[in-house]
Design an enzyme around this catalytic site. Structure first.
Site, PDB file in Angstrom:
ATOM      1  N   PRO A 108       0.843  -1.202   0.000  1.00  0.00           N
ATOM      2  CG  PRO A 108       0.257  -0.766   2.234  1.00  0.00           C
ATOM      3  CD  PRO A 108       1.159  -1.620   1.378  1.00  0.00           C
ATOM      4  CD1 TRP A 109      -2.300   4.235  -1.101  1.00  0.00           C
ATOM      5  CD2 TRP A 109      -1.860   5.341   0.799  1.00  0.00           C
ATOM      6  NE1 TRP A 109      -3.491   4.426  -0.430  1.00  0.00           N
ATOM      7  CE2 TRP A 109      -3.257   5.101   0.730  1.00  0.00           C
ATOM      8  CE3 TRP A 109      -1.349   6.024   1.900  1.00  0.00           C
ATOM      9  CZ2 TRP A 109      -4.139   5.518   1.719  1.00  0.00           C
ATOM     10  CZ3 TRP A 109      -2.230   6.437   2.893  1.00  0.00           C
ATOM     11  CH2 TRP A 109      -3.594   6.181   2.798  1.00  0.00           C
ATOM     12  N   PRO A 127       4.660  -1.842  -6.031  1.00  0.00           N
ATOM     13  CG  PRO A 127       5.809   0.105  -6.616  1.00  0.00           C
ATOM     14  CD  PRO A 127       5.689  -1.365  -6.964  1.00  0.00           C
ATOM     15  CB  SER A 164      -8.350  -1.881   2.009  1.00  0.00           C
ATOM     16  OG  SER A 164      -8.608  -2.380   0.713  1.00  0.00           O
ATOM     17  CD  GLU A 206       1.704  -7.383   6.815  1.00  0.00           C
ATOM     18  OE1 GLU A 206       1.939  -6.376   6.113  1.00  0.00           O
ATOM     19  OE2 GLU A 206       2.496  -7.797   7.660  1.00  0.00           O
ATOM     20  CB  CYS A 258      -2.176  -0.961   9.429  1.00  0.00           C
ATOM     21  SG  CYS A 258      -0.583  -1.451  10.093  1.00  0.00           S
TER      22      CYS A 258
END
Ligand code: NAD
Length: 487
Positions: A162-163, A188, A239, A260, A294
């Site tokens: 994720p970013w 990425p 997500s 994750e 997260c």
């Protein structure tokens, strides 16, 4: 060590676009440049387009998987120690290039440069820590039988990131895969491809061609990688919704998965907690980073006797937020990653306010055209408000008072996610006893969001499948094999 970031401000590039162009960023396939594209990237701190970066098409997906598959037989035949030494060299290269990597993360995320540097600092530590892991063989021998459980690499692994942690999440996946003996295609997030492209270029001098490939591209590229028949393992961070799609796409090939996913961490603040420590954690971990972590605190439950003090302390800290360029030493606040993400978070706040909640926090000055939102607490929320029930991933935190411990524990656990949670109290034993009843992967006491590559990161509920870090991430990139000999 983290103070070194202060020295990076003075030599930061004045003009990002020509500086980035001068780096010659390219995808890495089979140890060489793979030019493509272009796609555009936006600098979140001012909303301006930074530059065109090379963007993969489906041809690159096939080339990258073919390169990784071609490199697998030799790479998987190297010894654990050989792979460990190369990963340590990679960690050295990250450290040597820490200034450039810091500028890249600051450019693509818009986060204050000193926060970008702390990601690089911990990324180096993550690679070194993972490189030191071992997978123990297990001996099941008995009379007349010699039986050993050993670990073998899986094949081509795909890492989709994720970013919100463009370097640390990428290098953790990379280290797990390569130490296990898998070869890798790293993809990425399209919002933050720059640092990953640079990682691929650093890896060319260290790993044999094809062992580490980096391709960019949109969700279609991610999906094509997941579906590719020659891919054995997918390590995904992102997500929960996307995690479900990836699990479905991986099902026909029964590909190994580490997922994750999202979180909606509750912090339970008991009456005897230290309000200063709580406010500090809430502000520094959740609000100042625009909630884009997260395991940020995403629901704050405070005993009614401490409620006003915690709220006022958090709000006082929020008043100090400075929105501005990532490269200005005065800036402290992170912007949202994109206009879409900002609109999404604002939607949660508007919905709560529309249902009777109120917002407490500063009116943000500065920040220009950047994707900033003020860091705020949201008071008067009910459990079914979207900002409580869902993952807001933004700098707007619902704060709720409680009196009854059993009720607050039930409220904290009444959520689909199960990433982290925390209990705050001066009575550590009592806090641990409550923490043990939380339904989450990591329950912290008097801290929150404290991760380390040396500690496992388990998940409960819809926050993930599998477990990374310590030796578990390497194990998840391996298959177990029993060798059972009759003597
Ligand atoms: P996202 O799910 O929108 O995207 C994650 C990645 O998946 C991106 O690179 C995206 O381009 C790619 N993708 C999207 N659709 C795909 C598909 N069908 N197939 C393959 N790839 C696809 O998540 P995001 O908004 O980038 O990141 C924020 C989320 O990540 C939050 O929910 C956060 O909690 C979570 N996160 C979790 C952890 C953890 O360790 N559990 C760590 C960091 C972030």
């Amino acid at each position: 060590m983290l103070e070194e970031a202060e020295t990076f401000y003075a030599s930061a590039p004045q003009e990002l676009t020509p500086w980035l162009a001068g780096l010659g960023l390219a995808q890495t396939i089979a140890g060489a440049d793979a030019h493509a594209g272009p796609a555009m990237i936006v600098h979140p701190a001012d909303g301006q387009t930074l530059l065109a970066y090379p963007d993969a098409d489906l041809r690159h997906v096939h080339d990258a998987v073919a390169a990784a598959a071609g490199a697998f037989p030799d790479w998987s035949s190297t010894s654990w120690d050989e792979r460990r030494v190369l990963l340590e060299r990679f960690a050295d290269a990250l450290w040597e290039h820490r200034q450039t990597l810091t500028y890249l993360v600051a450019a693509e995320t818009g986060r204050p440069l000193r926060r970008a540097f702390s990601e690089i600092f911990f990324s180096v530590d993550y690679v070194r820590t993972i490189a030191a892991q071992h997978l123990a063989e297990v001996d099941y021998s008995r009379a007349g039988i010699r039986a050993r459980l050993v670990h073998r690499p899986l094949g081509v692994a795909v890492a989709i990131a994720p970013w919100n942690g463009p370097v640390i999440l990428a290098v953790a996946k990379l280290a797990n895969a390569l130490l296990a003996g898998d070869t890798l295609v790293l993809r990425p997030a399209p919002q933050t491809p720059l640092s990953a492209l640079y990682l691929g270029m650093l890896g060319r001098d260290i790993f044999p061609a094809g062992v580490l490939n980096v391709v960019t591209g949109d969700a279609a590229v991610g999906a094509a990688l997941v579906e590719h028949p020659d891919v054995a393992k997918i390590s995904f961070t992102g997500s929960t919704d996307t995690g479900r799609k990836i699990a479905a796409a991986a099902a026909p090939g029964l590909k190994r998965l580490t997922l994750e996913l999202g979180g909606n961490d509750a912090a339970i603040v008991l009456a005897d907690a230290d309000p200063e420590a709580v406010a500090n954690a809430v502000y520094r971990i959740s609000l100042e980073n625009a909630g884009q972590f997260c395991a940020a605190i995403k629901r704050l439950y405070v005993h009614e006797s401490l409620y006003d003090e915690v709220r006022d302390r958090v709000c006082a800290m929020a008043q100090t937020a400075v929105a501005g360029s990532a490269f200005d030493p005065a800036s402290t606040l992170a912007p949202l990653q994109s206009a879409a993400q900002r609109a999404r978070v604002q939607g949660f706040v508007d919905d709560a306010v529309g249902r009777g909640a109120s917002v407490i926090g500063p009116a943000l000055e500065g920040g220009g055209e950047g994707f900033f939102l003020p860091p705020v607490l949201v008071e008067g929320c009910q459990a079914d408000f979207a900002i409580v029930a869902e993952e807001q991933f933004g700098p707007a935190l619902p704060i709720m008072a409680f009196t009854d411990e059993a009720e607050v524990l039930a409220a904290a656990n009444a959520n689909q996610y199960g990433l982290g949670g925390s209990v705050w109290s001066s009575d550590v034993e009592r806090a641990i006893a409550i923490a043990e009843k939380m339904r989450c992967g990591t329950a912290w006491v008097n801290q929150h969001g404290a991760f380390s590559a040396a500690l496992p990161m388990p998940f409960a509920g819809q926050s993930g499948i599998g477990m990374d870090y310590a030796h578990f991430g390497v194990a998840e990139h391996s298959r177990a094999m029993l060798i059972n000999a009759k003597l």
